[in-house]
Enzyme design. Structure first.
Site, PDB file in Angstrom:
ATOM      1  N   TYR A 150      -2.021   4.705  -7.053  1.00  8.41           N
ATOM      2  CA  TYR A 150      -1.068   4.862  -8.391  1.00  8.41           C
ATOM      3  C   TYR A 150      -0.303   3.562  -8.080  1.00  8.41           C
ATOM      4  O   TYR A 150       0.259   3.125  -6.738  1.00  8.41           O
ATOM      5  CB  TYR A 150      -0.195   6.258  -7.744  1.00  8.41           C
ATOM      6  CG  TYR A 150       0.599   6.567  -9.364  1.00  8.41           C
ATOM      7  CD1 TYR A 150       0.438   6.293 -10.349  1.00  8.41           C
ATOM      8  CD2 TYR A 150       2.691   6.366  -8.486  1.00  8.41           C
ATOM      9  CE1 TYR A 150       1.604   6.551 -11.406  1.00  8.41           C
ATOM     10  CE2 TYR A 150       2.523   6.703  -9.494  1.00  8.41           C
ATOM     11  CZ  TYR A 150       2.562   6.889 -10.964  1.00  8.41           C
ATOM     12  OH  TYR A 150       4.073   6.724 -11.436  1.00  8.41           O
ATOM     13  N   TYR A 160       9.181   9.206  -5.744  1.00  8.14           N
ATOM     14  CA  TYR A 160       7.613   9.518  -5.251  1.00  8.14           C
ATOM     15  C   TYR A 160       7.229   9.344  -3.687  1.00  8.14           C
ATOM     16  O   TYR A 160       6.790  10.136  -3.313  1.00  8.14           O
ATOM     17  CB  TYR A 160       6.652   8.087  -5.828  1.00  8.14           C
ATOM     18  CG  TYR A 160       5.328   8.501  -6.118  1.00  8.14           C
ATOM     19  CD1 TYR A 160       4.440   9.593  -6.916  1.00  8.14           C
ATOM     20  CD2 TYR A 160       4.225   7.920  -5.031  1.00  8.14           C
ATOM     21  CE1 TYR A 160       3.728   9.753  -7.017  1.00  8.14           C
ATOM     22  CE2 TYR A 160       3.152   8.413  -4.837  1.00  8.14           C
ATOM     23  CZ  TYR A 160       2.923   9.240  -5.951  1.00  8.14           C
ATOM     24  OH  TYR A 160       1.216   9.409  -5.910  1.00  8.14           O
ATOM     25  N   LYS A 167      -0.463   5.629  -0.120  1.00 10.43           N
ATOM     26  CA  LYS A 167      -0.699   5.189  -1.663  1.00 10.43           C
ATOM     27  C   LYS A 167      -1.341   3.495  -1.336  1.00 10.43           C
ATOM     28  O   LYS A 167      -1.797   2.914  -1.181  1.00 10.43           O
ATOM     29  CB  LYS A 167      -0.361   5.268  -2.866  1.00 10.43           C
ATOM     30  CG  LYS A 167      -0.850   6.544  -3.521  1.00 10.43           C
ATOM     31  CD  LYS A 167      -2.338   7.035  -3.806  1.00 10.43           C
ATOM     32  CE  LYS A 167      -1.618   8.802  -4.106  1.00 10.43           C
ATOM     33  NZ  LYS A 167      -3.024   9.372  -4.002  1.00 10.43           N
TER      34      LYS A 167
END
Length: 280
Positions: A150, A160, A167
């Site tokens: 992402y 997030y 990530k």
């Protein structure tokens, strides 16, 4: 419409939980395109989800495995090669979970034991999958491994949290392992940076509905949905992308290249419009 892009290929799909899962869509499409697959998830997730329905639909075996356990992964790859009758042509890593997000802890108040779990489950498991496959020589030549990422790996996304760190690590592993695996075994490794997608995992992120709306307004092509992501994954598994490796591939309707869109600016300006209502 099927193009037989994966005819005769064998694959392992990690992370299908229910019909909301991107991995679920990838599994369905992989079989439609001619592949034989094995489905895997943790024993708890298998009990909580509906993966058995997917297995029946895809005529696939389900092998429980914790992707953070090298022992489980060795069993998974060994059994998968036995069931499918040969080496593995493609693997989807669709795994992510943050205890800090689930507990509602802010990024500047992280529980570090939870952070270790976030990184192990969401990123280091990818390295373990690759290391196990290489150790067992389980991947076929020109095989393809894809992990879902992402844009929070490159830019700060509100709430997030430590998943952004995971990530970032995930994408780094793809580059570092991609060089070794490509050089030695001609196996390609990539990550796909997908639009925010309303999966079971994604819905656990605070304000996810607003994030989806924001990216929809920002992206010239709009958000890519789960089915469209599956289409892209199948392309990456196919022989059409043999020379693509070590890449983070944005599949987000153009969001990652945008600074400000007309729609987003118009909405932003509306927030400064004078109120017509009378104070009571």
């Amino acid at each position: 419409m099927s193009y037989n892009l994966l005819k005769g290929k064998r694959g392992i799909i990690f992370g299908a939980l229910n019909e909301m899962s991107i991995a679920w869509k990838v599994a369905e499409l992989a079989v439609e395109e001619g592949a034989e697959i094995v489905l895997t998830n943790t024993p708890v997730s298998i009990r909580m989800g509906t993966i058995d329905e997917l297995a029946k639909k895809c005529n696939a075996h389900v092998i429980p495995a914790d992707a953070t356990s090298p022992e489980d992964l060795e069993v998974l790859f060994t059994k998968s090669m036995e069931i499918l009758g040969g080496k593995i042509d493609f693997v989807l890593h669709s795994i992510g979970m943050s205890p800090n997000v689930r507990k509602g802890l802010a990024y500047d108040e992280l529980n570090y034991e939870y952070l270790k779990k976030t990184l192990d489950i969401s990123a280091i498991s990818f390295h373990k999958v690759l290391q196990t496959a290489k150790k067992l020589d389980a991947m076929a030549e020109w095989g393809s491994v894809v992990a879902l990422s992402y844009a929070a790996a490159q830019r700060t996304m509100y709430e997030y949290n430590d998943m952004a760190d995971a990530k970032s690590m995930l994408e780094s592993i793809a580059r570092s392992f991609g060089y070794i695996y490509g050089r030695e075994k001609r196996v390609r490794i990539n990550t796909i940076s997908q639009s925010p997608t309303m999966t079971t995992a994604g819905s656990g992120v605070k304000g996810f509905d607003s994030l989806i709306d924001f990216s929809e307004r920002m992206s010239p092509l709009g958000n890519a949905d789960a089915q469209e992501c599956a289409n892209y994954c199948i392309t990456m598994f196919s022989d059409l992308t043999r020379k693509v490796t070590m890449q983070n591939l944005f599949h987000d309707g153009g969001f990652s290249s945008m600074g400000m869109s007309y729609r987003a600016m118009r909405q932003y300006n509306k927030s400064f419009d004078p109120c017509d209502c009378k104070e009571e």
